[in-house]
Design a protein around this motif. Structure first.
Motif, PDB file in Angstrom:
ATOM      1  N   ILE A 259      -7.812  -4.801   9.792  1.00 55.26           N
ATOM      2  CA  ILE A 259      -8.721  -5.205   8.710  1.00 55.26           C
ATOM      3  C   ILE A 259      -8.548  -4.257   7.525  1.00 55.26           C
ATOM      4  O   ILE A 259      -8.441  -4.678   6.366  1.00 55.26           O
ATOM      5  CB  ILE A 259     -10.190  -5.198   9.199  1.00 55.26           C
ATOM      6  N   TYR A 260      -8.456  -2.962   7.846  1.00 57.11           N
ATOM      7  CA  TYR A 260      -8.318  -1.951   6.804  1.00 57.11           C
ATOM      8  C   TYR A 260      -7.055  -2.203   5.984  1.00 57.11           C
ATOM      9  O   TYR A 260      -7.086  -2.266   4.755  1.00 57.11           O
ATOM     10  CB  TYR A 260      -8.275  -0.564   7.454  1.00 57.11           C
ATOM     11  N   ASN A 261      -5.913  -2.400   6.712  1.00 56.47           N
ATOM     12  CA  ASN A 261      -4.642  -2.621   6.023  1.00 56.47           C
ATOM     13  C   ASN A 261      -4.658  -3.881   5.182  1.00 56.47           C
ATOM     14  O   ASN A 261      -4.150  -3.911   4.066  1.00 56.47           O
ATOM     15  CB  ASN A 261      -3.491  -2.699   7.040  1.00 56.47           C
ATOM     16  N   PHE A 262      -5.255  -4.913   5.758  1.00 56.05           N
ATOM     17  CA  PHE A 262      -5.329  -6.194   5.048  1.00 56.05           C
ATOM     18  C   PHE A 262      -6.087  -6.016   3.730  1.00 56.05           C
ATOM     19  O   PHE A 262      -5.627  -6.433   2.673  1.00 56.05           O
ATOM     20  CB  PHE A 262      -6.023  -7.228   5.938  1.00 56.05           C
ATOM     21  N   CYS A 263      -7.258  -5.362   3.825  1.00 55.10           N
ATOM     22  CA  CYS A 263      -8.084  -5.193   2.628  1.00 55.10           C
ATOM     23  C   CYS A 263      -7.363  -4.337   1.590  1.00 55.10           C
ATOM     24  O   CYS A 263      -7.458  -4.582   0.382  1.00 55.10           O
ATOM     25  CB  CYS A 263      -9.426  -4.541   2.987  1.00 55.10           C
ATOM     26  N   VAL A 268      -9.005  -4.534  -2.212  1.00 52.71           N
ATOM     27  CA  VAL A 268     -10.461  -4.580  -2.083  1.00 52.71           C
ATOM     28  C   VAL A 268     -10.981  -3.142  -2.221  1.00 52.71           C
ATOM     29  O   VAL A 268     -10.320  -2.191  -1.773  1.00 52.71           O
ATOM     30  CB  VAL A 268     -10.858  -5.154  -0.701  1.00 52.71           C
ATOM     31  N   ASP A 269     -12.145  -2.998  -2.830  1.00 53.07           N
ATOM     32  CA  ASP A 269     -12.640  -1.630  -3.034  1.00 53.07           C
ATOM     33  C   ASP A 269     -13.074  -0.978  -1.725  1.00 53.07           C
ATOM     34  O   ASP A 269     -13.414  -1.672  -0.763  1.00 53.07           O
ATOM     35  CB  ASP A 269     -13.789  -1.624  -4.056  1.00 53.07           C
ATOM     36  N   ASP A 270     -13.084   0.361  -1.708  1.00 49.82           N
ATOM     37  CA  ASP A 270     -13.283   1.108  -0.463  1.00 49.82           C
ATOM     38  C   ASP A 270     -14.638   0.841   0.181  1.00 49.82           C
ATOM     39  O   ASP A 270     -14.762   0.807   1.395  1.00 49.82           O
ATOM     40  CB  ASP A 270     -13.163   2.622  -0.739  1.00 49.82           C
ATOM     41  N   ARG A 271     -15.658   0.630  -0.670  1.00 49.78           N
ATOM     42  CA  ARG A 271     -16.987   0.411  -0.107  1.00 49.78           C
ATOM     43  C   ARG A 271     -17.008  -0.845   0.770  1.00 49.78           C
ATOM     44  O   ARG A 271     -17.488  -0.840   1.892  1.00 49.78           O
ATOM     45  CB  ARG A 271     -18.000   0.233  -1.255  1.00 49.78           C
ATOM     46  N   ARG A 272     -16.397  -1.896   0.253  1.00 48.93           N
ATOM     47  CA  ARG A 272     -16.386  -3.135   1.019  1.00 48.93           C
ATOM     48  C   ARG A 272     -15.477  -3.042   2.242  1.00 48.93           C
ATOM     49  O   ARG A 272     -15.757  -3.656   3.266  1.00 48.93           O
ATOM     50  CB  ARG A 272     -15.967  -4.310   0.129  1.00 48.93           C
ATOM     51  N   ILE A 273     -14.394  -2.262   2.109  1.00 45.98           N
ATOM     52  CA  ILE A 273     -13.528  -2.074   3.281  1.00 45.98           C
ATOM     53  C   ILE A 273     -14.334  -1.421   4.398  1.00 45.98           C
ATOM     54  O   ILE A 273     -14.300  -1.853   5.556  1.00 45.98           O
ATOM     55  CB  ILE A 273     -12.300  -1.206   2.938  1.00 45.98           C
ATOM     56  N   ASP A 294     -19.903 -11.741  31.018  1.00 44.20           N
ATOM     57  CA  ASP A 294     -18.932 -10.704  30.710  1.00 44.20           C
ATOM     58  C   ASP A 294     -17.751 -11.183  29.891  1.00 44.20           C
ATOM     59  O   ASP A 294     -16.679 -10.611  29.923  1.00 44.20           O
ATOM     60  CB  ASP A 294     -18.400 -10.062  32.005  1.00 44.20           C
ATOM     61  N   ASN A 295     -17.965 -12.269  29.173  1.00 48.27           N
ATOM     62  CA  ASN A 295     -16.874 -12.777  28.347  1.00 48.27           C
ATOM     63  C   ASN A 295     -16.969 -12.113  26.984  1.00 48.27           C
ATOM     64  O   ASN A 295     -17.892 -12.369  26.218  1.00 48.27           O
ATOM     65  CB  ASN A 295     -17.016 -14.303  28.226  1.00 48.27           C
ATOM     66  N   LYS A 296     -15.995 -11.250  26.698  1.00 48.49           N
ATOM     67  CA  LYS A 296     -16.067 -10.517  25.428  1.00 48.49           C
ATOM     68  C   LYS A 296     -14.956 -10.925  24.468  1.00 48.49           C
ATOM     69  O   LYS A 296     -14.568 -10.148  23.611  1.00 48.49           O
ATOM     70  CB  LYS A 296     -15.999  -9.010  25.717  1.00 48.49           C
ATOM     71  N   ASN A 297     -14.464 -12.119  24.668  1.00 36.36           N
ATOM     72  CA  ASN A 297     -13.430 -12.604  23.740  1.00 36.36           C
ATOM     73  C   ASN A 297     -14.050 -12.850  22.373  1.00 36.36           C
ATOM     74  O   ASN A 297     -15.090 -13.497  22.254  1.00 36.36           O
ATOM     75  CB  ASN A 297     -12.829 -13.914  24.236  1.00 36.36           C
ATOM     76  N   LEU A 298     -13.349 -12.373  21.349  1.00 36.71           N
ATOM     77  CA  LEU A 298     -13.852 -12.612  19.990  1.00 36.71           C
ATOM     78  C   LEU A 298     -12.690 -12.947  19.068  1.00 36.71           C
ATOM     79  O   LEU A 298     -11.699 -12.219  18.999  1.00 36.71           O
ATOM     80  CB  LEU A 298     -14.588 -11.380  19.448  1.00 36.71           C
ATOM     81  N   TYR A 299     -12.853 -14.072  18.415  1.00 36.46           N
ATOM     82  CA  TYR A 299     -11.866 -14.480  17.431  1.00 36.46           C
ATOM     83  C   TYR A 299     -12.478 -14.258  16.061  1.00 36.46           C
ATOM     84  O   TYR A 299     -13.621 -14.642  15.798  1.00 36.46           O
ATOM     85  CB  TYR A 299     -11.521 -15.956  17.647  1.00 36.46           C
ATOM     86  N   THR A 300     -11.731 -13.615  15.196  1.00 39.20           N
ATOM     87  CA  THR A 300     -12.263 -13.295  13.875  1.00 39.20           C
ATOM     88  C   THR A 300     -11.242 -13.655  12.813  1.00 39.20           C
ATOM     89  O   THR A 300     -10.039 -13.456  13.007  1.00 39.20           O
ATOM     90  CB  THR A 300     -12.562 -11.791  13.749  1.00 39.20           C
ATOM     91  N   LYS A 301     -11.750 -14.181  11.718  1.00 33.31           N
ATOM     92  CA  LYS A 301     -10.865 -14.467  10.590  1.00 33.31           C
ATOM     93  C   LYS A 301     -11.427 -13.728   9.383  1.00 33.31           C
ATOM     94  O   LYS A 301     -12.609 -13.861   9.058  1.00 33.31           O
ATOM     95  CB  LYS A 301     -10.832 -15.969  10.326  1.00 33.31           C
ATOM     96  N   VAL A 302     -10.563 -12.913   8.771  1.00 36.28           N
ATOM     97  CA  VAL A 302     -10.980 -12.193   7.568  1.00 36.28           C
ATOM     98  C   VAL A 302     -10.259 -12.826   6.395  1.00 36.28           C
ATOM     99  O   VAL A 302      -9.040 -12.981   6.414  1.00 36.28           O
ATOM    100  CB  VAL A 302     -10.617 -10.692   7.654  1.00 36.28           C
ATOM    101  N   GLU A 303     -11.055 -13.221   5.381  1.00 33.98           N
ATOM    102  CA  GLU A 303     -10.461 -13.932   4.251  1.00 33.98           C
ATOM    103  C   GLU A 303     -10.817 -13.209   2.965  1.00 33.98           C
ATOM    104  O   GLU A 303     -11.944 -12.736   2.797  1.00 33.98           O
ATOM    105  CB  GLU A 303     -11.043 -15.350   4.146  1.00 33.98           C
ATOM    106  N   TYR A 304      -9.856 -13.152   2.084  1.00 35.92           N
ATOM    107  CA  TYR A 304     -10.163 -12.621   0.763  1.00 35.92           C
ATOM    108  C   TYR A 304      -9.811 -13.671  -0.276  1.00 35.92           C
ATOM    109  O   TYR A 304      -8.673 -14.128  -0.353  1.00 35.92           O
ATOM    110  CB  TYR A 304      -9.380 -11.331   0.496  1.00 35.92           C
ATOM    111  N   GLU A 305     -10.826 -14.043  -1.059  1.00 35.90           N
ATOM    112  CA  GLU A 305     -10.574 -15.034  -2.101  1.00 35.90           C
ATOM    113  C   GLU A 305     -10.389 -14.294  -3.406  1.00 35.90           C
ATOM    114  O   GLU A 305     -11.316 -13.686  -3.925  1.00 35.90           O
ATOM    115  CB  GLU A 305     -11.754 -16.020  -2.203  1.00 35.90           C
ATOM    116  N   ASN A 306      -9.179 -14.383  -3.932  1.00 32.54           N
ATOM    117  CA  ASN A 306      -8.827 -13.621  -5.115  1.00 32.54           C
ATOM    118  C   ASN A 306      -9.635 -14.036  -6.339  1.00 32.54           C
ATOM    119  O   ASN A 306     -10.135 -13.206  -7.081  1.00 32.54           O
ATOM    120  CB  ASN A 306      -7.331 -13.817  -5.388  1.00 32.54           C
ATOM    121  N   ASN A 307      -9.770 -15.348  -6.494  1.00 36.18           N
ATOM    122  CA  ASN A 307     -10.424 -15.861  -7.712  1.00 36.18           C
ATOM    123  C   ASN A 307     -11.875 -15.420  -7.795  1.00 36.18           C
ATOM    124  O   ASN A 307     -12.349 -15.000  -8.851  1.00 36.18           O
ATOM    125  CB  ASN A 307     -10.397 -17.391  -7.722  1.00 36.18           C
TER     126      ASN A 307
END
Lengths: 365, 509
Positions: A259-263, A268-273, A294-307
Motif C-alpha cells: 500500500i505504501y509503495n503504491f501510494c 499521495v501525501d504522507d498523511r494519507r499514506i 477463524d476465517n481471516k481471509n481479506l481481499y482489499t482493493k486500494v484505488e487512487y483517482e487522479n482526477n
C-alpha cells in the motif's frame, strides 16, 4: 510466430480496430490493456477468426488465416482461447471437457486423451474434480478447468480474454497463479485484462490499446512506470489500483508495504499514506477478532483517482456472511474507533456478491 | 407419484364407466305422431346424405343436427340430445332389432333413388356405361329383386354372405368407396369382412366385367371428394343432386328406398350393471371377432404414429441443419413452412395431400398419412430444436469453434445434447399429441383405431362401450409409445452412461 498487418475491423456502428500492426514471438507474454471499447477483445478474437477482420492480414507461422482458402479449423487447434465466462461444455464432466477436442480433432485414443486430461487437471489443481460437472464448480475452478481444456490440444499460443473479470477476489488469485505458472513453463500467451497490477506482474510486453491501434507498446516497466504518451499516462494514473489478498496476520506487514509503495508512486501525501496503512491494519484487527469460523481471509482493493484526488479502500472480508449481525459489536470496539479516525467518509452502498460477501467502501482522510 | 398416477387415471375411467353404464334411456315426454310434430324439434342427420333438403320441404320448422357417422346418432337419440333422426327404411329393420325403443313415423319424408356415383376421371366413363348396362340386365332377369329380398326384405343377419369367388380381374382394379357402417347395405361383418347389398352388387359387377374390387373405407361425407379427385371410381348410395352431378356421374336407379323419421320412445331395456357390461363387451369385441378390427386399427395407428415420429424427427433435424447452414432465405422459407403447418388443421393438410397434391396418383393412403404427420411433426420438432438451442447459449459454441470444431461437430457434440434436455418434455408431449391426432386419418380412407371403433359402433348401435374401449386403447398405446421413446432417449442420456468406459484410470493401474 504471429504477424498482424494493417488489421482493421469495422462494425456498422463502430470501428474498434483501425490499423493494428505487431509481431508476436514465441515465449512472449503479452498483456493487452486499455480503456473499454478500444478493441482489446476484438483483436484477440480476430487472431483466431471468431471475428472476421474487415481488412488486413494475420499470418500464423507464415500462413495467412484471413485468406478464405485457409483451413481455419486446423489453425484454431494451435490457438488456445480462454474466455471471460469460461464456456465449459455444461453437459460433459470436467475430464470430458478436456478430452473431447483431443479425441475428435486430434484423433488421439480415449486412453491417451484421458491421461493427458488428468495430467493437465492435476497441474491446475482440479484432478480430484475430474468426474464432476461444470455446474458443480465455483467460478475460479471453472476457469482453471477451461485453461486445462485449452492446454489439452497443445496450443502454440494461448489467448486469454479477460480471464479473471467474472471472478470473485479469491478465485482471481487462484487463476492468476495458474497463469503465472504457465509463464514459467515458457508458454506464449496474450492476455486481455483490466487488472493493471496483474498485467505488470505477468507480462514481458504490454500493449496499450487506444484510438483503434496499439497506441503504445513496451515492457511493463516502461508502460506502468514511465509511459511516453499522454493518453497512456492518463489511463495508467487514473485507473490505477492494487489488489491485496491476505489469509493470515503475518502477511499484513507485507501488504502494508505494498500500500505504501503504491501510494508513493501515485504521489499521495504522507498523511494519507499513514492513514491508509493504519486503516488497513485496524480493519484486519477487527476482522481477526470478530470473524466467524477463524476465517481471516481479506481481499482489499486500494484505488487512487487522479482526477478527484481521492484515495479509496474497498474491503471484502471472506467471513461476516451477515455483516449486520456483528455490526453493533464492531462499532463499539476500540479498534473500530481507531479505524474511523483514519476514514473521511463511509459509503453506505455496501453490496454483496454472489457468495453473500459484503464490500465496504471507504475514503481515506 | 409415477406409480400413483396410472392408478388414479384408471379409477377415473372406472368411475366414468359407472356413471355412463346404466344408460337408462331418457323417457321422452315429447309426443311425435306425425311429420308436423317435428317442426319444433331437432332432427339428427348424417352429414353428406343431403337428407336435410327433404326435411326442410316436409318440416320447415325442424332443426337439422349433423353427425359425421350414423353410429353417433343412436346414442344421441337415446340420450335425448335430439328428438328424432332421419334414417333409411333399408337400415331401420336392423336398427329396430338393436334398439327396440325406436319407432318410425309411418309417413315417409321422401322416396329416393338408390344409385351409384361414378367418377369422371380415368376410366370412369367406361365403367359408367357398363354399370348402367349391368343394372338393366339385373333388373330384367329379376336378380335385383332377389338381391333386395335377400339383403333387405328378408334379411338374415346371422347368415347373409357375399359370394366373393370368381374374380378374374383382367380389366384391372375397381376402387369402391364405402362407409361400412350402414347395415345391411354395407357393413363390417365377421372379423371386419365387408358385407351387404352394395358389396354383393360390386362383386357381381366385377365378376361380370373382369375387374378386381378394391375397397376404400371412407366417411360418407368424404365420398364425393374422393370420386371427384379420382381416388375412387364408384360409390354406391350417394344421393344424386345437381351440384354433385357436375363432379360425378350417377347411374340409373337400382332400387327405391324411403327416408323416414324415427324417434325414441324411451322404453329401453334396463339390464343389471354387470350383465349390461358383459353384453356390451361381447358385442364390441367377441361377436363376429370384432377384436380383430380393433387390432387392425391399433396396428395402423401404431404404425403411422411411430413412423411419423421417426421420420418427422429426422426431417426436423435436417431442416434445422439446412437452415443453420443457409442464410436469410432459408430462415424465411422455414418460418413460412412452420407457420403453414401449425396453422393448417392436420386433417385439412391430409386431405389436401391426398385429394389434391397426390390426387392424380395412386399412392398408398398410409404413406400419405405418414407424409402429412411427418411434415407437421418435423416442423414442430424444428421449432423445438430452435428454442432448445437458444437455451444453450452462444458461449459454448464459441468455445467449440475456438478449439477447432466444425459447425456440425459443434452442433451434434455440444449443442444438441444440451438442447435435447431442454426440449425433451415438450417433445414427449408432441409425440402424444401426434398419436391423438392420427384419429383423423379416417378422412383419407385409413382404418385406424378411431375409424374401426366407428365401424363397430355402426354395427352394435352402442356408443359408450366402444368409445370407452377406444379411449383405454389409446391410453395404453400412448403409454407404450412413450415408454419406447423413453427407453430410446435413455440410451443417449449421459447421466446413465459410464463415461470412463474402456479407460484405465490411476486406480486400475
Amino acid at each position: 510466430m504471429i504477424e498482424i498487418q494493417h488489421l482493421k475491423k469495422q462494425y456498422e456502428m463502430a470501428t474498434p480496430l483501425i490499423d493494428v500492426n505487431t509481431t508476436i514471438n514465441e515465449g512472449d507474454v503479452i498483456s493487452v490493456i486499455g480503456p473499454s471499447g478500444t478493441g482489446k477483445s476484438t483483436l484477440l478474437r480476430c487472431i483466431n477468426m471468431l471475428e472476421v477482420p474487415t481488412s488486413g492480414h494475420i499470418l500464423i507461422d507464415g500462413e495467412d488465416i484471413t485468406d478464405p482458402k485457409c483451413n481455419i479449423r486446423r489453425v484454431r487447434t494451435k490457438l488456445g482461447m480462454v474466455f471471460q465466462s469460461f464456456n465449459l461444455y455444461e453437459h460433459l464432466t470436467v475430464v470430458e471437457n478436456c478430452m473431447l477436442a483431443q479425441t475428435v480433432l486430434l484423433k488421439r485414443s480415449k486412453q491417451e486423451a484421458y491421461d493427458k486430461a488428468i495430467e493437465l487437471l492435476a497441474s491446475v489443481g482440479m484432478a480430484d474434480r475430474a468426474l464432476q460437472y461444470p455446474s458443480q464448480l465455483s467460478g475460479g475452478q471453472k476457469q482453471r478447468v477451461a485453461i486445462a481444456r485449452t492446454l489439452s490440444t497443445d496450443p502454440e499460443i494461448i489467448l486469454f480474454d479477460e480471464p479473471t473479470s467474472a471472478l470473485d477476489p479469491l478465485s482471481v488469485s487462484e487463476v492468476e497463479a495458474v497463469i503465472a505458472r504457465l509463464k514459467q513453463e515458457g508458454r506464449t500467451m496474450m492476455i486481455v485484462t483490466h487488472s493493471l497490477d496483474f498485467a505488470e506482474r505477468i507480462s514481458n510486453r504490454v500493449f496499450y490499446m487506444d484510438q483503434g491501434i496499439i497506441y503504445e507498446e513496451g515492457s511493463p516497466k516502461q508502460i506502468f512506470k514511465n509511459p511516453e504518451k499522454d493518453r497512456t499516462r492518463d489511463f495508467i494514473m487514473t485507473s490505477s489500483s492494487i489488489e491485496l489478498f491476505i489469509k493470515e496476520e503475518n502477511e499484513i506487514s507485507n501488504a502494508i508495504n505494498k500500500i505504501y509503495n503504491f501510494c508513493k508512486t501515485k504521489n499521495v501525501d504522507d498523511r494519507r499514506i499513514m492513514h491508509a496503512c493504519g486503516a488497513y491494519e485496524e480493519y484486519y484487527a477487527i476482522l481477526s477478532k470478530y470473524s466467524f469460523k477463524d476465517n481471516k481471509n481479506l481481499y482489499t482493493k486500494v484505488e487512487y483517482e487522479n482526477n478527484t484526488d481521492k484515495l479509496m479502500m474497498r474491503f471484502t472480508p471472506d467471513s461476516y456472511k451477515d455483516w449486520n449481525l456483528v455490526v453493533d459489536v464492531i462499532t463499539n470496539s476500540l479498534e473500530y474507533k481507531l479505524f474511523t479516525s483514519y476514514i473521511k467518509s463511509f459509503y453506505e452502498e455496501t453490496d454483496s456478491d454472489k457468495f453473500g460477501r459484503y464490500t465496504q467502501h471507504y475514503e481515506i482522510k | 407419484m409415477k406409480r400413483i398416477l396410472p392408478v388414479v387415471i384408471a379409477l377415473c375411467l372406472i368411475g366414468l364407466v359407472f356413471s355412463c353404464l346404466p344408460q337408462s334411456s331418457v323417457s321422452n315426454d315429447v309426443v311425435i305422431s306425425s311429420l308436423d310434430d317435428l317442426n319444433d324439434k331437432s332432427v339428427g342427420i348424417q352429414g353428406g346424405t343431403g337428407y336435410e333438403q327433404y326435411l326442410s320441404i316436409k318440416c320447415p320448422g325442424a332443426t337439422p343436427v349433423f353427425f359425421n357417422e350414423i353410429s353417433s346418432i343412436y346414442p344421441a337419440i337415446q340420450q335425448g340430445k335430439i328428438d328424432a333422426m332421419i334414417t333409411e327404411n333399408l337400415a331401420f329393420v336392423v336398427e329396430k332389432i338393436e334398439i327396440p325403443s325406436l319407432v318410425a313415423l309411418e309417413e315417409p319424408i321422401a322416396t329416393i333413388e338408390y344409385s351409384i356415383g361414378v367418377s369422371k376421371k380415368a376410366n370412369g366413363n367406361v365403367i359408367y356405361a357398363q354399370l348402367n348396362e349391368f343394372i338393366q340386365s339385373l333388373k330384367a332377369d329379376g336378380t335385383m329383386a332377389s338381391m333386395k329380398s335377400y339383403w333387405i326384405d328378408n334379411y338374415d343377419r346371422d347368415n347373409a354372405t357375399v359370394d366373393k369367388t370368381g374374380i378374374s380381374g383382367e380389366k384391372g382394379v375397381l376402387i369402391f368407396a364405402a362407409e361400412p357402417a350402414f347395415e345391411p347395405m354395407c357393413f363390417a361383418g365377421n372379423g371386419g369382412e365387408l358385407l351387404g347389398f352394395n358389396v354383393d352388387f360390386i362383386y357381381r359387377f366385377c365378376r361380370e366385367y373382369g375387374y378386381t374390387p378394391k375397397i376404400e373405407t371412407l366417411d360418407y361425407d368424404a365420398m364425393v371428394a374422393s370420386l371427384a379427385s379420382g381416388k375412387s371410381t364408384v360409390a354406391i348410395g350417394i344421393m344424386p343432386d345437381e351440384e354433385r352431378a357436375e363432379e360425378v356421374n350417377f347411374t340409373e336407379k337400382m332400387i327405391d328406398f324411403e327416408i323416414i323419421a324415427v324417434y325414441d320412445t324411451g322404453s329401453g331395456d334396463n339390464d343389471g350393471f354387470f350383465i349390461g357390461l358383459v353384453r356390451s363387451f361381447n358385442k364390441t369385441f367377441v361377436k363376429e371377432s370384432r377384436w380383430k378390427m380393433f387390432l387392425e386399427g391399433v396396428d395402423n395407428t401404431f404404425f403411422i404414429s411411430i413412423l411419423s415420429v421417426v421420420i418427422g424427427s429426422a426431417l426436423g433435424l435436417l431442416l434445422y441443419l439446412w437452415v443453420s447452414h443457409g442464410g436469410v432465405f432459408e430462415r424465411k422459407v422455414m418460418s413460412v413452412l412452420c407457420w403453414l403447418s401449425s396453422s393448417t388443421p392436420t386433417v385439412v393438410l391430409l386431405m389436401i395431400l391426398y385429394y389434391i397434391i397426390f390426387g392424380n396418383y395412386l399412392v398408398n393412403n398410409i404413406a400419405v398419412a405418414i407424409t402429412g404427420f411427418s411434415i407437421v411433426f418435423g416442423c414442430g420438432f424444428y421449432e423445438r430444436i430452435v428454442s432448445g438451442v437458444k437455451a444453450v447459449g452462444n458461449g459454448q459454441v464459441e468455445a467449440a469453434y475456438a478449439q477447432g470444431f466444425s459447425k456440425d461437430q459443434t452442433f451434434f457434440r455440444i449443442v444438441l445434447p444440451q438442447a435435447a434436455e431442454h426440449f425433451a418434455p415438450a417433445y414427449q408431449g408432441d409425440v402424444i399429441a401426434l398419436i391423438q391426432n392420427t384419429s383423423v386419418v379416417g378422412y383419407i380412407a385409413i382404418k385406424d383405431l378411431t375409424k374401426m371403433s366407428d365401424l363397430v359402433r355402426g354395427r352394435t348401435y352402442e356408443a359408450f362401450f366402444p368409445l370407452l374401449a377406444t379411449a383405454v386403447i389409446y391410453f395404453l398405446l400412448i403409454i407404450l409409445i412413450t415408454t419406447i421413446f423413453d427407453r430410446f432417449t435413455r440410451i443417449f442420456n449421459r447421466k446413465t452412461k459410464n463415461i470412463l468406459k474402456g479407460i484405465k484410470t490411476d486406480k486400475d493401474k
